[in-house]
Design a protein around this motif. Structure first.
Motif, PDB file in Angstrom:
ATOM      1  N   GLN A   1       0.837  -1.204   0.000  1.00 20.11           N
ATOM      2  CA  GLN A   1       0.000   0.000   0.000  1.00 20.11           C
ATOM      3  C   GLN A   1       0.873   1.255   0.000  1.00 20.11           C
ATOM      4  O   GLN A   1       1.774   1.406   0.816  1.00 20.11           O
ATOM      5  CB  GLN A   1      -0.885   0.003   1.243  1.00 20.11           C
ATOM      6  CG  GLN A   1      -1.662   1.280   1.484  1.00 20.11           C
ATOM      7  CD  GLN A   1      -2.987   1.321   0.753  1.00 20.11           C
ATOM      8  OE1 GLN A   1      -3.616   0.291   0.593  1.00 20.11           O
ATOM      9  NE2 GLN A   1      -3.393   2.495   0.332  1.00 20.11           N
ATOM     10  N   GLY A   2       0.638   2.150  -0.955  1.00 14.91           N
ATOM     11  CA  GLY A   2       1.361   3.411  -1.014  1.00 14.91           C
ATOM     12  C   GLY A   2       2.731   3.358  -1.653  1.00 14.91           C
ATOM     13  O   GLY A   2       3.395   4.396  -1.784  1.00 14.91           O
ATOM     14  N   VAL A   3       3.178   2.184  -2.071  1.00 15.38           N
ATOM     15  CA  VAL A   3       4.505   2.051  -2.683  1.00 15.38           C
ATOM     16  C   VAL A   3       4.489   2.669  -4.081  1.00 15.38           C
ATOM     17  O   VAL A   3       3.536   2.529  -4.833  1.00 15.38           O
ATOM     18  CB  VAL A   3       4.927   0.565  -2.753  1.00 15.38           C
ATOM     19  CG1 VAL A   3       6.192   0.384  -3.577  1.00 15.38           C
ATOM     20  CG2 VAL A   3       5.117   0.021  -1.342  1.00 15.38           C
ATOM     21  N   GLY A   4       5.574   3.356  -4.446  1.00  8.81           N
ATOM     22  CA  GLY A   4       5.677   3.983  -5.748  1.00  8.81           C
ATOM     23  C   GLY A   4       5.899   2.973  -6.863  1.00  8.81           C
ATOM     24  O   GLY A   4       6.568   1.958  -6.672  1.00  8.81           O
ATOM     25  N   VAL A   5       5.314   3.245  -8.023  1.00  9.22           N
ATOM     26  CA  VAL A   5       5.440   2.393  -9.211  1.00  9.22           C
ATOM     27  C   VAL A   5       5.819   3.288 -10.386  1.00  9.22           C
ATOM     28  O   VAL A   5       5.067   4.189 -10.752  1.00  9.22           O
ATOM     29  CB  VAL A   5       4.119   1.650  -9.536  1.00  9.22           C
ATOM     30  CG1 VAL A   5       4.312   0.707 -10.710  1.00  9.22           C
ATOM     31  CG2 VAL A   5       3.582   0.910  -8.320  1.00  9.22           C
ATOM     32  N   ASP A   6       6.993   3.045 -10.969  1.00 10.08           N
ATOM     33  CA  ASP A   6       7.438   3.817 -12.128  1.00 10.08           C
ATOM     34  C   ASP A   6       6.986   3.118 -13.400  1.00 10.08           C
ATOM     35  O   ASP A   6       7.467   2.030 -13.725  1.00 10.08           O
ATOM     36  CB  ASP A   6       8.962   3.962 -12.131  1.00 10.08           C
ATOM     37  CG  ASP A   6       9.463   4.813 -10.971  1.00 10.08           C
ATOM     38  OD1 ASP A   6       8.725   5.710 -10.543  1.00 10.08           O
ATOM     39  OD2 ASP A   6      10.591   4.570 -10.501  1.00 10.08           O
ATOM     40  N   VAL A   7       6.072   3.744 -14.117  1.00 11.50           N
ATOM     41  CA  VAL A   7       5.465   3.139 -15.301  1.00 11.50           C
ATOM     42  C   VAL A   7       5.856   3.922 -16.549  1.00 11.50           C
ATOM     43  O   VAL A   7       5.694   5.153 -16.590  1.00 11.50           O
ATOM     44  CB  VAL A   7       3.929   3.091 -15.170  1.00 11.50           C
ATOM     45  CG1 VAL A   7       3.305   2.515 -16.436  1.00 11.50           C
ATOM     46  CG2 VAL A   7       3.528   2.268 -13.955  1.00 11.50           C
ATOM     47  N   ALA A   8       6.376   3.221 -17.562  1.00 11.02           N
ATOM     48  CA  ALA A   8       6.721   3.870 -18.817  1.00 11.02           C
ATOM     49  C   ALA A   8       5.453   4.203 -19.590  1.00 11.02           C
ATOM     50  O   ALA A   8       4.518   3.405 -19.661  1.00 11.02           O
ATOM     51  CB  ALA A   8       7.619   2.963 -19.645  1.00 11.02           C
ATOM     52  N   SER A   9       5.401   5.388 -20.178  1.00 11.69           N
ATOM     53  CA  SER A   9       4.282   5.805 -21.007  1.00 11.69           C
ATOM     54  C   SER A   9       4.819   6.570 -22.200  1.00 11.69           C
ATOM     55  O   SER A   9       6.021   6.807 -22.316  1.00 11.69           O
ATOM     56  CB  SER A   9       3.318   6.689 -20.202  1.00 11.69           C
ATOM     57  OG  SER A   9       3.864   7.982 -20.026  1.00 11.69           O
TER      58      SER A   9
END
Length: 276
Positions: free
Chosen positions: A138-146
């Motif tokens: 919960q609340g952990v950052g996720v780096d997503v390519a876009s």
């Protein structure tokens, strides 16, 4: 209880099946990209077999009911409602088995604006049946390519269903989340469970990268997929995904309510009046 006939009629009336809003052009583009192993449409799946465009078109014709004619290149795509009903039955049977065992489950969606209510009702029913509905990282950052570069989201849970949202946009627990195909959220969630010593989910329920990402890691997964999401159906064909339900995944949220009731009834799970 909603009969299969009534469900079939609803699927057609709501354009969840039959002639759907997803265009033939969109679907064929996804098949071309998948054949080229473009990560934007792989959803975290690493297929064992070689899948050319023709192979994918034949698979999708078999799994969804789209036209198998490669010369058909424009217009709305088509989903056979009989295939949708059969897949929903199989989907419900997996929920029934896991609920009967009281096993832990994980729910997640890349379509929170449309599908959150569907999954949330299932999560509440599974919890009522004695399953632990997991909410790791919960609340952990996720780096997503876009297409705009790498964007950082954070993992959140609403009524037991995981989604990602931009930091600071809404408070935790609100229903607004981001649309994503990424498998990174489920990888982070499963990694957090493994680091904590478990329990790991017996079943992951969702769509997009939640299903393919979990299946690729060897966790049983079931979910919903449109005609331009071939990865789930490839995963089902190869055995990484247990059930892929063909339907339009972007109609109005309330159009999924009859599906919720149908699945819960088929799974032998409680349907409470206050649930949508």
């Amino acid at each position: 209880m909603l009969s299969t006939g009534a469900l079939r009629a609803h699927l057609l009336a709501a354009r969840l099946a039959g002639s759907v809003a997803t265009s033939r052009e969109e679907s064929l583009r996804s098949y071309r990209l998948f054949a080229a192993r473009d990560p934007r449409v792989m959803l975290g799946l690493d297929p064992e077999w070689g899948w050319g465009e023709g192979d994918l078109l034949r698979l999708m014709a078999d799994k969804c009911g789209v036209s198998a004619d490669p010369a058909h290149v424009s217009g709305p795509d088509v989903i056979d409602p009989e295939r949708t009903v059969a897949a929903l039955d199989a989907f419900a049977e997996r929920l029934r088995a896991v609920a009967g065992a009281g096993a832990p489950v994980l729910f997640g969606t890349g379509h929170p604006h449309r599908l959150l209510g569907f999954y949330a009702c299932l999560a509440e029913a599974m919890s009522a049946a004695g399953c632990v509905v997991l909410t790791p990282a919960q609340g952990v950052g996720v780096d997503v390519a876009s297409r705009f570069g790498v964007r950082t989201y954070r993992l959140d849970y609403v009524r037991g269903v995981a989604l990602v949202r931009e930091p600071g946009v809404r408070s935790p627990g609100s229903a607004t989340g981001a649309h994503t195909h990424s498998p990174l959220p489920v990888r982070i969630a499963l990694g957090a469970l493994a680091d904590a010593g478990g329990p790991l989910p017996e079943l992951v329920v969702g769509d997009h990268g939640w299903v393919c990402g979990a299946g690729q890691l060897g966790v049983e997964a079931i979910g919903l997929a449109d005609t331009d999401d071939p990865a789930l159906f490839v995963g089902e064909a190869e055995g990484q995904v247990s059930v892929a339900v063909p339907l339009d995944d972007a109609v109005r949220a309330d159009h999924y309510r009859p599906l919720t009731r149908y699945v819960l009834n088929r799974a032998g799970l409680p349907v409470w009046q206050e649930w949508p």
